[in-house]
Design an enzyme around this catalytic site. Structure first.
Site, short mmCIF file in Angstrom:
data_model
loop_
_atom_site.label_atom_id
_atom_site.label_comp_id
_atom_site.label_asym_id
_atom_site.label_seq_id
_atom_site.Cartn_x
_atom_site.Cartn_y
_atom_site.Cartn_z
N ARG A 44 0.83 -1.08 0.03
CA ARG A 44 0.06 0.01 0.05
C ARG A 44 0.81 1.22 -0.05
O ARG A 44 0.46 2.37 -0.40
CB ARG A 44 -0.82 -0.02 1.30
CG ARG A 44 -2.14 -1.12 1.21
CD ARG A 44 -3.20 -0.81 2.13
NE ARG A 44 -2.56 -0.88 3.66
CZ ARG A 44 -2.46 -1.82 4.52
NH1 ARG A 44 -2.92 -3.22 3.72
NH2 ARG A 44 -2.15 -2.03 5.60
N SER A 96 -1.39 -16.44 6.18
CA SER A 96 -2.27 -15.57 6.77
C SER A 96 -3.60 -16.50 7.69
O SER A 96 -4.66 -16.15 7.45
CB SER A 96 -2.94 -14.75 5.65
OG SER A 96 -3.76 -13.42 6.19
N CYS A 123 -5.40 -18.27 16.13
CA CYS A 123 -6.35 -18.19 17.44
C CYS A 123 -7.45 -19.14 17.24
O CYS A 123 -8.17 -19.38 17.87
CB CYS A 123 -6.62 -16.80 17.79
SG CYS A 123 -5.45 -15.61 18.19
N THR A 166 16.57 -4.80 13.76
CA THR A 166 17.37 -5.72 14.57
C THR A 166 18.74 -4.96 14.59
O THR A 166 18.74 -3.65 14.31
CB THR A 166 17.58 -6.95 13.80
OG1 THR A 166 18.48 -6.72 12.70
CG2 THR A 166 16.32 -7.66 13.49
N ILE A 220 17.84 -5.41 8.38
CA ILE A 220 17.18 -6.55 8.78
C ILE A 220 16.09 -6.18 9.78
O ILE A 220 16.46 -5.63 10.90
CB ILE A 220 17.81 -7.73 9.19
CG1 ILE A 220 18.90 -8.12 8.26
CG2 ILE A 220 17.03 -8.90 9.76
CD1 ILE A 220 19.86 -9.11 8.75
N ALA A 274 12.71 -7.34 12.40
CA ALA A 274 11.89 -8.51 13.02
C ALA A 274 10.56 -7.97 13.52
O ALA A 274 10.55 -7.11 14.19
CB ALA A 274 12.91 -9.18 13.76
N GLY A 299 6.76 -9.77 15.61
CA GLY A 299 6.01 -10.91 15.92
C GLY A 299 6.36 -11.65 17.14
O GLY A 299 7.13 -11.24 18.18
N ASP A 300 6.16 -12.80 17.41
CA ASP A 300 6.53 -13.45 18.70
C ASP A 300 7.76 -13.93 18.80
O ASP A 300 8.19 -14.41 20.12
CB ASP A 300 5.52 -15.06 18.68
CG ASP A 300 4.23 -14.78 18.53
OD1 ASP A 300 3.61 -13.55 18.67
OD2 ASP A 300 3.46 -15.74 18.56
N TYR A 334 -24.53 3.98 28.92
CA TYR A 334 -25.47 3.10 29.94
C TYR A 334 -26.99 3.13 29.21
O TYR A 334 -27.44 4.16 28.66
CB TYR A 334 -25.65 4.03 31.30
CG TYR A 334 -26.67 3.58 32.02
CD1 TYR A 334 -26.86 2.40 32.46
CD2 TYR A 334 -27.81 4.57 32.37
CE1 TYR A 334 -28.00 1.93 33.12
CE2 TYR A 334 -28.89 4.21 33.25
CZ TYR A 334 -29.06 2.95 33.51
OH TYR A 334 -30.20 2.56 34.46
#
Length: 563
Positions: A21, A38, A42, A273, A278, A280, A282-283, A426
Site C-alpha cells: 500500500r 495468513s 487463534c 534488529t 533487517i 523483525a 511478532g512472537d 449506559y
C-alpha cells in the site's frame, strides 16, 4: 527495492500488505515454511472442536489471492535456512522439490513466530503426541480425533492454547486432564483470580493436575503414559504439548544478530534488529512492556500485526515507532470470559512498583434488568499516584468491554481519579449508571483519600482471633449460616447502628460481606463513630472461591490428580 519476508502469518502478512500500500514498485517476496499463509492461529482449537466447521475458514488468504490483490509473491513450503548479511541473501529450501537456492534482498523482515516449547524429554515424537502451531498441526489433531475416536487426552500446559483445547476436546466428549508444573492456570492472572478459572474448568469435568513436573512419555497399548516426577503416571489416548512457546530465532542467532530474553530477537522501537537492513516482528522478538518499561516476550496476534505495520512503514522510508505492548488478552473458558491487561499484581511487584489492588464483583448490567450476571474484577494500581497498572476480569457478558476500557486507560496513563470521571454508555441491558469501571475508580479513590482502609485475602489468616480485634460479618443471618470466615461474628449492616454500644471502639474492626459493598458501608458508619475499620476487598464470595480452590488443589496434589 526488494523486500524478502520470512514468515507469512500475522506479522509477515500484515507487513507485506502494508508495504504494497505504501510502495507499488517494491518487489516483495514472502517465504512460509508451512503450506498456508495468513491463517487464524487463534481459531485453530475451534476447528479441532468443530465450532469452526470449514477448514477453509482458517485461512484468510491464499498465495493466489494475496498475489491477485497485492502483487506479492508468496511461496509456501519454502523454508529459509540461513542469512548471509554480507551478501544480503537468504538461503531457501523448497520443501516440495528439495531444491535449495539463494534469494537476494535489499531489506529483510523476519516474522518466524514462536514454536511450541518441546523440552528434551523421553518419548517426545511419539505418534500420539501432538503440538499445535500450524494449520497442518490442526488438521493432524482433528483427523486423529475424527478417525481414532480417542476417549481421553492429557494436555501438558494450562495457558491459552491448553485451555482452548481443553474446552473444545471436552465438548467433543473426551476425558480431559491438564497437567503442568505451576500450581495455577493462565500466568497472566494472579493466583486468586485464577481460582475462578479453576472452578469453571472443574465444573465442566476437566481434571487438573497442577504442581506436577512432566518427566517424559511412554507408549502403552494403544495410548500414552505421561511420566510425572514423584507420582504415578497419567494414561491417555493422546497427549498435546501446550507448555508454552519459544521464540523461533535460530536464523537470527546463526546470522549473529543481537538476541534478548529466551533467545528472542532484539529490536529497537522501529522494529530494526542490530542489522539496520533487517527487521523483525511478532512472537520471535523482544519488546518493551508498556507499563513496566522492562523487556518482555508477549506472544499475541494484536502486537504482531501492529509491529508488521510499523516495520513496513519504516522499510518504505517512514518513521513509525512501537511504543510497547501491555499484553491485553481475552479468552473464552466454557461459560466464562477471562480477560487481562497490563501487569498483574505479582508482575508489578517484581518490577519494583509499590502496588495495591481492589477486587469488586459488579453486575454486568443494571441489577433490575433480567439476566444480570456477576463479574469479578481485580484492578492493580500504584499506591502513591493511583495510576492504573493492570486489570483482570472474569465473568460473562461485558467482560471484554470493561477490559478494553481499562486497557485504554492504561495506554493513556490514567489514574483511578480519571476512571471515576469516564463518561461511559449506559442503558439497563448493557451497564449500570455507575459502570463497573467507574466503581473500580471510586474504590481506589476511597483508599487513596483515606475514606476507607482495606484488608486482603493474604491478610486474613494473620488476623488475631484472641479478642484483640473485632471481626464482623455484615451479611444477613441466612447468608452467614450458609458459610462464613473463621472467627467472624454476624452483625448485619442494617442492624449495626443499634449494636454500636456492644463494640469496643479501642479495638480495630475488620468487616466482611458478600461482595464488599455492605462492609464498606459498615466501615463508613463505624469510622464516623470513632472506630478504626477495615473493609475486606472482594467479599465472602471471592474468599470462598479462592479458599475452596486451595483445598481442592491441595487434595488433588496429594492424590496425584484432580479426579
Amino acid at each position: 527495492m526488494k523486500v524478502v519476508i520470512v514468515g507469512g502469518v500475522a506479522g509477515g502478512a500484515t507487513a507485506a500488505a502494508r508495504l504494497r500500500r505504501l510502495d507499488e514498485t517494491a518487489e516483495i517476496v514472502v517465504f512460509e515454511r508451512s503450506g498456508f499463509i495468513s491463517y487464524a492461529n487463534c481459531g485453530l482449537p475451534y476447528y479441532i472442536g468443530g465450532v469452526i466447521e470449514d477448514e477453509a475458514e482458517l485461512t484468510l488468504q491464499t498465495p493466489e489471492s494475496f498475489y491477485e490483490r497485492f502483487r506479492v509473491q508468496v511461496k509456501v513450503r519454502h523454508e529459509v535456512t540461513a542469512i548471509d548479511r554480507a551478501a544480503k541473501t537468504v538461503t531457501v529450501h523448497d520443501l516440495t522439490t528439495g531444491r535449495v537456492f539463494s534469494e537476494p534482498y535489499d531489506k529483510l523482515l523476519l516474522a518466524p513466530g514462536a514454536r511450541p516449547t518441546q523440552p528434551a524429554l523421553p518419548g517426545v515424537g511419539l505418534d500420539r503426541l501432538f503440538t499445535l502451531r500450524t494449520v497442518e498441526d490442526t488438521l493432524r489433531i482433528r483427523r486423529f480425533v475424527d478417525e481414532q475416536r480417542p476417549q481421553s487426552v492429557v494436555l501438558a500446559g494450562g495457558g491459552f492454547i491448553g485451555l482452548e483445547l481443553a474446552e473444545n476436546l471436552r465438548e467433543r466428549g473426551l476425558d480431559v486432564t491438564i497437567v503442568q508444573r505451576p500450581r495455577q492456570l493462565m500466568a497472566p492472572f494472579d493466583a486468586d483470580m485464577a481460582a475462578l478459572i479453576h472452578r469453571e474448568v472443574r465444573a465442566h469435568g476437566v481434571h487438573l493436575a497442577l504442581g506436577h513436573t512432566v518427566e517424559g512419555f511412554a507408549e502403552t497399548n494403544g495410548g500414552v503414559e505421561v511420566l510425572l516426577k514423584g507420582e504415578q503416571p497419567l494414561r491417555a489416548d493422546m497427549v498435546v504439548l501446550a507448555i508454552g512457546v519459544t521464540p523461533d530465532s535460530h536464523l537470527a542467532a546463526d546470522a549473529g544478530l543481537e538476541l534478548g530474553l529466551k533467545g528472542s530477537i532484539t529490536v529497537n522501537d522501529r522494529m530494526q534488529t542490530s542489522d539496520p537492513d533487517i527487521y523483525a516482528v511478532g512472537d520471535a522478538v523482544q519488546v518493551r512492556h508498556f507499563v513496566s518499561g522492562q523487556p518482555a516476550l508477549i506472544a499475541l496476534a494484536g502486537p504482531a500485526n501492529k509491529q508488521g505495520r510499523i516495520a513496513a512503514d519504516n522499510i518504505a522510508g517512514g518513521d513509525s515507532h512501537f511504543k510497547g505492548s501491555q499484553g491485553s488478552s481475552v479468552l473464552k473458558i466454557f461459560g466464562l470470559t477471562a480477560a487481562a491487561t497490563g501487569l498483574n499484581e505479582g508482575a508489578a511487584r517484581r518490577a519494583g512498583l509499590d502496588t495495591d489492588a481492589v477486587v469488586l464483583s459488579p453486575m454486568n448490567h443494571a441489577g433490575y434488568y433480567p439476566g444480570g450476571q456477576v463479574m469479578t474484577m481485580k484492578v492493580v494500581f500504584e499506591r502513591r499516584t493511583g495510576k492504573i497498572l493492570g486489570a483482570q476480569i472474569i465473568g460473562s457478558d461485558g467482560v471484554d468491554k470493561r477490559i478494553d476500557v481499562l486497557a485504554t486507560a492504561i495506554r493513556a496513563g490514567m489514574s483511578a481519579y480519571d476512571l471515576t470521571e469516564l463518561d461511559l454508555a449506559y442503558a439497563p441491558p448493557y451497564s449500570s449508571a455507575k459502570d463497573p469501571v467507574n466503581m473500580a475508580g471510586y474504590m481506589i479513590e476511597n483508599l487513596l483519600t483515606g475514606r476507607v482502609r482495606q484488608f486482603r485475602l493474604d491478610d486474613l489468616a494473620a488476623l488475631p482471633r484472641d479478642g484483640s480485634v473485632t471481626l464482623v460479618d455484615a451479611r444477613t443471618p441466612g447468608e452467614y449460616r450458609r458459610g462464613h470466615a473463621d472467627g467472624f461474628i454476624n452483625l448485619p449492616l442494617d442492624e449495626l447502628r443499634e449494636h454500636l454500644a456492644e463494640l469496643d471502639p479501642a479495638k480495630p474492626v475488620y468487616v466482611m460481606c458478600q461482595s464488599g459493598l455492605r462492609s464498606y458501608l459498615a466501615c463508613r458508619i463505624l469510622a464516623q463513630y470513632g472506630f478504626t475499620c477495615y473493609n475486606f476487598t472482594g467479599g465472602y464470595r471471592f474468599y470462598e472461591a479462592v479458599t475452596t480452590d486451595h483445598r481442592q488443589s491441595q487434595q488433588a496434589f496429594a492424590c496425584g490428580m484432580d479426579k
